[in-house]
Design an enzyme around this catalytic site. Structure first.
Site, PDB file in Angstrom:
ATOM      1  N   GLN A   1      35.331  47.434  42.519  1.00 24.58           N
ATOM      2  CA  GLN A   1      36.736  46.876  42.720  1.00 24.58           C
ATOM      3  C   GLN A   1      37.907  48.114  42.332  1.00 24.58           C
ATOM      4  OE1 GLN A   1      38.530  43.048  42.324  1.00 24.58           O
ATOM      5  NE2 GLN A   1      39.598  44.813  43.479  1.00 24.58           N
TER       6      GLN A   1
ATOM      7  N   HIS B   1      33.873  35.504  43.877  1.00 22.36           N
ATOM      8  CA  HIS B   1      34.189  36.444  42.947  1.00 22.36           C
ATOM      9  C   HIS B   1      33.786  35.458  41.457  1.00 22.36           C
ATOM     10  CE1 HIS B   1      35.883  39.840  45.070  1.00 22.36           C
ATOM     11  NE2 HIS B   1      36.095  39.013  45.655  1.00 22.36           N
TER      12      HIS B   1
ATOM     13  N   GLU C   1      42.079  44.480  53.543  1.00 22.01           N
ATOM     14  CA  GLU C   1      42.732  43.366  53.025  1.00 22.01           C
ATOM     15  C   GLU C   1      44.183  44.121  52.795  1.00 22.01           C
ATOM     16  OE1 GLU C   1      41.058  41.898  49.501  1.00 22.01           O
ATOM     17  OE2 GLU C   1      42.304  39.871  49.793  1.00 22.01           O
TER      18      GLU C   1
ATOM     19  N   HIS D   1      31.698  34.303  50.437  1.00 24.57           N
ATOM     20  CA  HIS D   1      32.507  35.236  49.639  1.00 24.57           C
ATOM     21  C   HIS D   1      33.213  34.497  48.480  1.00 24.57           C
ATOM     22  CE1 HIS D   1      34.979  38.933  49.936  1.00 24.57           C
ATOM     23  NE2 HIS D   1      35.482  38.415  49.086  1.00 24.57           N
TER      24      HIS D   1
HETATM   25 ZN   LIG Z   1      36.926  38.997  47.531  1.00 28.30          ZN
END
Ligand SMILES: [Zn+2]
Length: 426
Positions: free
Chosen positions: A152, A59, A213, A57
Site C-alpha cells: 500500500q 480490501h 488510480e 477486488h
Molecule cells: Zn483497491
C-alpha cells in the site's frame, strides 16, 4: 437418488423451465423439465438461478473500520491512504479477524462466495497478512478467499517494501500486487511494475496491480503493465485494477493502448462504487466520473470485471457486500443501459470476475460445482434493477444462506389487502 434437484429455474442466458441435478456437490445435469428422486427439491418458480457472485477486488484488512480513528474529510484516495496509515499502528489481529469474518458473513448472505482481497504488506510485522491468512483458513469451508500481496505504501517508496512483500509471498499469499501511481515518480512507478512482474514470473504467480488510480491523463502504468505481461509471457495471468486515469486520457493514445491490453491478455477491474466517489475530487465543475473505459475495453475483447473494493473503511463509508449494487453503479457510470450492456454488467460480477480469480468449477454446466444463488428476479436485468433478494445461496450443493422474499403488504383504501414486489407483472 440425487442430493438436490432445482426445478423450474430461469438461467442467466434466458433458458427457462430448467432443472439442475446435483450429486456430491457437483452439477451432474442441466436440462429442461427433469424430475427425479432427490433428497431435497427446490421449486425456483421461474425465478433466476445464477452462479454465485465473485468479488475480484477487495480490501478485507480495512473493512468495517469506518471511523477508526476518524473519518476521511476530503474523500480522496490520498487522505484514505493517510488515514489507513494512522489506523495501522492501532490494529490488532483479533479485531481485524473479527471484522473480516463479520464481512464474510455479509458476503455469504448476499451470495458472494469468492473474494480476491488485497492485503497490505507495508508493515514489517505483517500483522494484517497473518490475520487474513487465518481468516482464509477459517472461511475455507464456505468462501474462497484469494489474497494479493499489496504494498500500500509503495514497494519502492516505503522502507523495506520489497523485502516485506517477498516475506508476505513466502507466507503463502496468492497474487503479486502493486501501486505504481503511489511511487514517488512516474519512473519509479514503471520500475515497480517491472520488478513486481518479474517477481511474479519467477514465482509462477498471477499479478493484480492497482494501476493509474488517479485523474492524471498522463499516468501510463497500465501500458507498462501490459508490456511487461507480454514480455514475460504472463498472458492471462495479469490484471490491472482501477485504471481510472484512462477516463481522462487522450482518445488517440487510448486507441493505441486498448489493443496492447487486449493482446497482452490483461484483465481490467473497475471499481464503480469507489471510483465514482474518490475520483474527480480535484475538479470543480464539470467533475469527471473517474471510472475506466468499460464498454470500450469490452469491445476490444478485454476481460473486464467489477469489484466492490471497499466497505465501510477509510475510503468508503457505504456498502454491504452486494455485488448487484456494484453492477448497478457500474452500468450507470459507464452508461451501459442497453439490455446487452446491463447483462454485460451482470457478467462483470459473475463470470468475468471468476475468470480473473481463476476459479475452477465455476458456472451452471454439467461438472461445475453446485454453487449458485436463487434470486427474487426473473432475469439478470431485473436482478440488477432490484438488487434482488438472494432467496437461497448454495455452495457445492449445500444450503448456506436464505433470505425471505422482499414483498410489501399494501393496505390501500377501497382495495383488498395485497402484496407486491417491484415486478411489472405483479
Ligand atoms: Zn483497491
Amino acid at each position: 437418488m440425487l442430493d438436490l434437484l432445482v426445478q423450474n429455474a430461469t438461467l442467466p442466458d434466458g433458458r427457462s423451465g430448467m432443472s439442475i441435478a446435483v450429486q456430491g456437490g457437483r452439477i451432474i445435469e442441466v436440462t429442461a423439465g427433469l424430475d427425479a428422486p432427490a433428497a431435497e427439491k427446490l421449486d425456483a418458480q421461474g425465478l433466476l438461478v445464477a452462479p454465485h457472485f465473485v468479488d475480484p477486488h477487495f480490501h478485507m484488512d480495512a473493512t468495517l473500520s469506518y471511523g477508526l480513528p476518524r473519518v476521511n474529510q476530503s474523500g480522496t484516495l490520498l487522505e484514505g491512504i493517510a488515514l489507513w496509515g494512522e489506523l495501522k499502528p492501532l490494529l490488532t489481529a483479533e479485531a481485524l479477524i473479527e471484522r473480516a469474518l463479520a464481512y464474510c458473513d455479509w458476503a455469504v448472505a448476499k451470495g458472494l462466495l469468492a473474494i480476491r482481497s488485497h492485503v497490505d504488506t507495508s508493515d514489517p510485522s505483517l500483522l494484517a497478512v497473518d490475520a487474513l491468512l487465518e481468516v482464509k483458513r477459517r472461511v475455507a469451508p464456505y468462501l474462497d478467499l484469494q489474497l494479493v500481496a499489496f504494498p500500500q505504501d509503495g514497494v519502492l517508496r516505503s522502507p523495506g517494501g520489497v523485502d516485506n512483500l517477498k516475506r508476505a509471498l513466502d507466507l503463502g499469499l496468492d497474487v503479486v500486487g502493486g501501486i505504481p501511481h503511489f511511487e514517488r515518480t512516474m519512473a519509479d512507478g514503471a520500475a515497480s511494475v517491472k520488478l513486481l512482474c518479474e517477481l511474479a514470473a519467477e514465482r509462477g504467480l498471477p499479478v493484480d496491480m492497482h494501476c493509474d488510480e488517479s485523474d492524471d491523463p498522463l499516468s501510463r502504468h497500465i501500458e507498462t503493465l501490459a508490456f511487461e505481461a507480454q514480455r514475460l509471457g504472463l498472458h492471462g495471468r495479469v490484471t490491472g485494477s482501477h485504471c481510472t486515469s484512462m477516463h481522462s486520457m487522450d482518445n488517440y493514445y487510448v486507441s493505441k493502448l486498448l489493443p496492447l491490453i487486449a493482446e497482452a491478455g490483461v484483465s481490467v477491474i473497475a471499481n464503480p462504487l469507489i471510483n465514482i466517489t474518490l475520483q474527480g475530487r480535484h475538479d470543480s465543475y464539470p467533475k469527471r466520473r473517474g471510472m475506466t473505459r468499460v464498454p470500450e475495453l469490452m469491445a476490444q475483447g478485454v476481460n473486464v470485471a467489477f469489484g466492490h473494493d471497499c466497505v465501510m473503511d477509510p475510503w468508503y463509508g457505504m456498502g454491504s457486500g452486494d455485488m448487484l449494487e456494484v453492477a448497478h453503479m457500474g452500468l450507470h457510470v459507464a452508461q451501459m443501459t442497453s439490455q446487452r450492456g446491463i447483462r454485460q454488467c451482470f457478467d462483470a460480477v459473475t463470470v468475468n470476475a471468476a475468470k480473473v480469480f481463476g476459479l475452477d468449477g465455476y458456472g451452471l454446466e454439467t461438472g461445475c460445482d453446485a454453487s449458485f444463488v436463487l434470486l427474487q428476479a426473473r432475469d439478470p436485468v431485473e436482478a440488477i434493477r432490484l438488487r434482488a433478494t438472494r432467496l437461497k445461496v448454495y455452495r457445492k450443493g449445500r444450503l448456506l444462506a436464505e433470505t425471505p422474499a422482499a414483498t410489501a403488504a399494501l393496505h390501500l383504501a377501497d382495495r383488498p389487502a395485497a402484496t407486491a414486489w417491484m415486478h411489472p407483472k405483479n
